[in-house]
Scaffold this motif. Structure first.
Motif, PDB file in Angstrom:
ATOM      1  N   LEU A 280       8.997-104.652 -64.237  1.00 43.68           N
ATOM      2  CA  LEU A 280       9.558-105.760 -65.017  1.00 43.68           C
ATOM      3  C   LEU A 280       9.901-105.325 -66.438  1.00 43.68           C
ATOM      4  N   ASN A 281       9.032-104.523 -67.050  1.00 47.62           N
ATOM      5  CA  ASN A 281       9.328-104.006 -68.395  1.00 47.62           C
ATOM      6  C   ASN A 281      10.650-103.234 -68.392  1.00 47.62           C
TER       7      ASN A 281
ATOM      8  N   TYR B 207      13.673-105.628 -67.710  1.00 48.57           N
ATOM      9  CA  TYR B 207      13.891-106.498 -68.856  1.00 48.57           C
ATOM     10  C   TYR B 207      14.560-105.736 -70.004  1.00 48.57           C
TER      11      TYR B 207
ATOM     12  N   ARG C 110      18.140-104.932 -69.285  1.00 49.49           N
ATOM     13  CA  ARG C 110      18.999-106.121 -69.349  1.00 49.49           C
ATOM     14  C   ARG C 110      19.243-106.585 -70.783  1.00 49.49           C
TER      15      ARG C 110
ATOM     16  N   PHE D 208      10.002-107.327 -73.549  1.00 49.40           N
ATOM     17  CA  PHE D 208       9.566-108.681 -73.222  1.00 49.40           C
ATOM     18  C   PHE D 208       8.464-109.071 -74.206  1.00 49.40           C
TER      19      PHE D 208
ATOM     20  N   PHE E 130       7.398-113.591 -67.020  1.00 47.55           N
ATOM     21  CA  PHE E 130       8.221-112.386 -66.969  1.00 47.55           C
ATOM     22  C   PHE E 130       9.293-112.539 -65.883  1.00 47.55           C
TER      23      PHE E 130
ATOM     24  N   ARG F  53      11.885-115.193 -66.928  1.00 41.43           N
ATOM     25  CA  ARG F  53      12.709-114.891 -68.098  1.00 41.43           C
ATOM     26  C   ARG F  53      13.644-113.702 -67.898  1.00 41.43           C
ATOM     27  N   VAL F  54      13.353-112.809 -66.999  1.00 46.62           N
ATOM     28  CA  VAL F  54      14.204-111.631 -66.816  1.00 46.62           C
ATOM     29  C   VAL F  54      15.623-112.032 -66.383  1.00 46.62           C
TER      30      VAL F  54
ATOM     31  N   GLU G  45      17.271-115.625 -74.293  1.00 40.52           N
ATOM     32  CA  GLU G  45      16.108-114.739 -74.316  1.00 40.52           C
ATOM     33  C   GLU G  45      15.827-114.204 -75.714  1.00 40.52           C
TER      34      GLU G  45
END
Length: 165
Positions: free
Chosen positions: A104-105, A108, A111, A116, A132, A135-136, A143
């Motif tokens: 996810l890090n 994110y 993107r 995050f 997470f 919001r991604v 964001e």
């Protein structure tokens, strides 16, 4: 813990030393807030920190956001970040949870171009992962604003830990 009278009596240098780290690696926020002293109370102190961030240009805001560490990282963190992440259980993840945070890090940051941001105090690792995931997929402007709001929550918690109501 100090009170607002003690905060207001500080020299500018002492104020920066005491609060220069509440906005992660960004003492300029404390310098800006310092110009608004005296503060009526702790809430006014917090509001002036937020005003400093909101009044900054986008480049300064982005630099502030980028100064924050990835969540659940193996990187060296500030003392505050270490305590906050440990309080949310991010220092005791299973291998699967760590892999999920790492993925996810990366997604994110790819993107949005910044990490995050989530004020983890009082949250669980499951709450953070759910946020997470949600919001991604956000729009970049949404964001960016969410990240700034989370930065403000983080320094609110840090000021509340240092200054009595």
């Amino acid at each position: 813990m100090m009170n607002i009278t003690q905060v207001n009596a500080m020299s500018p240098k002492a104020f920066i030393e005491a609060f220069g780290d509440v906005a992660e690696h960004s003492p300029w926020v404390a310098r800006e807030a310092d110009a608004s002293r005296p503060f009526a109370n702790r809430e006014a102190l917090v509001k002036h920190f937020e005003t400093a961030i909101r009044a900054a240009n986008r480049d300064a805001q982005l630099a502030l956001i980028r100064a924050h560490p990835d969540l659940a990282t193996k990187a060296r963190l500030t003392e505050d970040s270490t305590k906050e992440q440990a309080g949310a259980g991010l220092n005791a993840l299973t291998a699967e949870e760590f892999a999920r945070f790492t993925d996810l890090n990366a997604r994110y940051k790819q993107r949005f171009g910044f990490p995050f941001i989530f004020a983890v105090k009082g949250a669980t690792k499951h709450m953070i992962l759910d946020s997470f995931e949600a919001r991604v997929g956000n729009d970049e402007a949404v964001e960016f604003e969410t990240a700034l709001s989370q930065v403000c929550r983080i320094f609110r918690f840090r000021i509340e830990d240092r200054v009595s109501p």
